[in-house]
Write a protein that holds these residues in place. Structure first.
Motif, PDB file in Angstrom:
ATOM      1  N   GLU A  86     -34.030 -41.138  -7.904  1.00 34.65           N
ATOM      2  CA  GLU A  86     -32.777 -40.376  -7.922  1.00 34.65           C
ATOM      3  C   GLU A  86     -32.548 -39.808  -9.320  1.00 34.65           C
ATOM      4  O   GLU A  86     -32.807 -40.465 -10.332  1.00 34.65           O
ATOM      5  CB  GLU A  86     -31.621 -41.299  -7.514  1.00 34.65           C
ATOM      6  N   LYS A  88     -30.041 -38.971 -11.453  1.00 40.74           N
ATOM      7  CA  LYS A  88     -29.219 -39.579 -12.501  1.00 40.74           C
ATOM      8  C   LYS A  88     -29.825 -40.903 -12.961  1.00 40.74           C
ATOM      9  O   LYS A  88     -29.880 -41.184 -14.171  1.00 40.74           O
ATOM     10  CB  LYS A  88     -27.795 -39.788 -11.992  1.00 40.74           C
ATOM     11  N   SER A  91     -32.747 -40.255 -15.145  1.00 39.78           N
ATOM     12  CA  SER A  91     -32.320 -39.864 -16.487  1.00 39.78           C
ATOM     13  C   SER A  91     -31.916 -41.081 -17.311  1.00 39.78           C
ATOM     14  O   SER A  91     -32.225 -41.156 -18.505  1.00 39.78           O
ATOM     15  CB  SER A  91     -31.158 -38.880 -16.413  1.00 39.78           C
TER      16      SER A  91
END
Length: 221
Positions: A86, A88, A91
């Protein structure tokens, strides 16, 4: 098959631990850093910066990757492992990886140099790097009070990158007193079977005396 060019250093162990965790087939080429093999012309064709670790992925047209953080990202992308899918969450893992690359590694590396290797003992310089390393540890500790691992609930390349450095806190002369979440994380990762195997590629005891005797020459690596 992947060729791993490495030595018994925090950055070197990032690659071997990742390879073991991902179950990838690889062949270790262990370097004696004191012999400056990493500066030889043939190796500069793999890593122009003449440092370890580096890998060559023979399953991908003999593609060479240097810089330990880049190796971790490459292997995670190759396998889809040890990094969230995913956006986010991915990151977040990358941010904590870069935290090590830009903070923990450089600062603790200098603490190692001036506390252990530098021919002159300069208290103000030693204190500066030890204090900054301790500050960075406190940032990790705060994050680990919120989640089991740096990227969240799952072990990731961000943990590998930071753990290989933080585990040598005593070598840098830095205390973990009061950093209970960091201690818990250190101990948990140390018990992972693949991590234990990665720390044997190569065995640190075979390199420690050579590194210490290298002294000033280590400042250039």
């Amino acid at each position: 098959m992947i060729s791993l060019y490495s030595a018994a250093t925090p950055n070197g162990y990032k690659a071997s631990i990742a390879l073991e965790e991902m179950g990838l087939e690889y062949k270790l080429h262990a370097f004696d850093l004191g012999a400056n093999t990493q500066k030889e012309e043939w190796f500069l064709g793999i890593n122009p910066n003449g440092r370890i670790p580096a890998i060559v992925d023979h399953d991908n047209s003999d593609f060479a990757v240097f810089e330990s953080g880049a190796i971790l990202l490459y292997l995670a992308e190759k396998t889809g492992e040890l990094i969230p899918h995913e956006a986010k969450a991915r990151s977040v893992a990358q941010q904590w990886l870069m935290f090590q690359m830009g903070g923990v590694g450089p600062m603790q590396g200098q603490a190692h140099v001036f506390f252990r290797y530098f021919p002159e003992k300069i208290p103000s310089v030693i204190e500066r790097y030890q204090n900054e390393t301790r500050r960075l540890y406190s940032v990790l500790n705060r994050r680990l009070s919120e989640s089991p691992y740096l990227a969240g609930d799952a072990f990731s390349i961000a943990d590998i990158a930071n753990w290989t450095w933080v585990r040598s806190y005593e070598w840098a002369g830095v205390s973990l007193e009061g950093l209970d979440h960091l201690k818990r994380w250190l101990d948990a990762i140390a018990e992972r079977p693949a991590v234990k195997r990665g720390l044997l590629q190569p065995v640190r005891s075979e390199q420690r005396e050579k590194v210490v005797k290298a002294g000033q020459s280590m400042l250039q690596r």
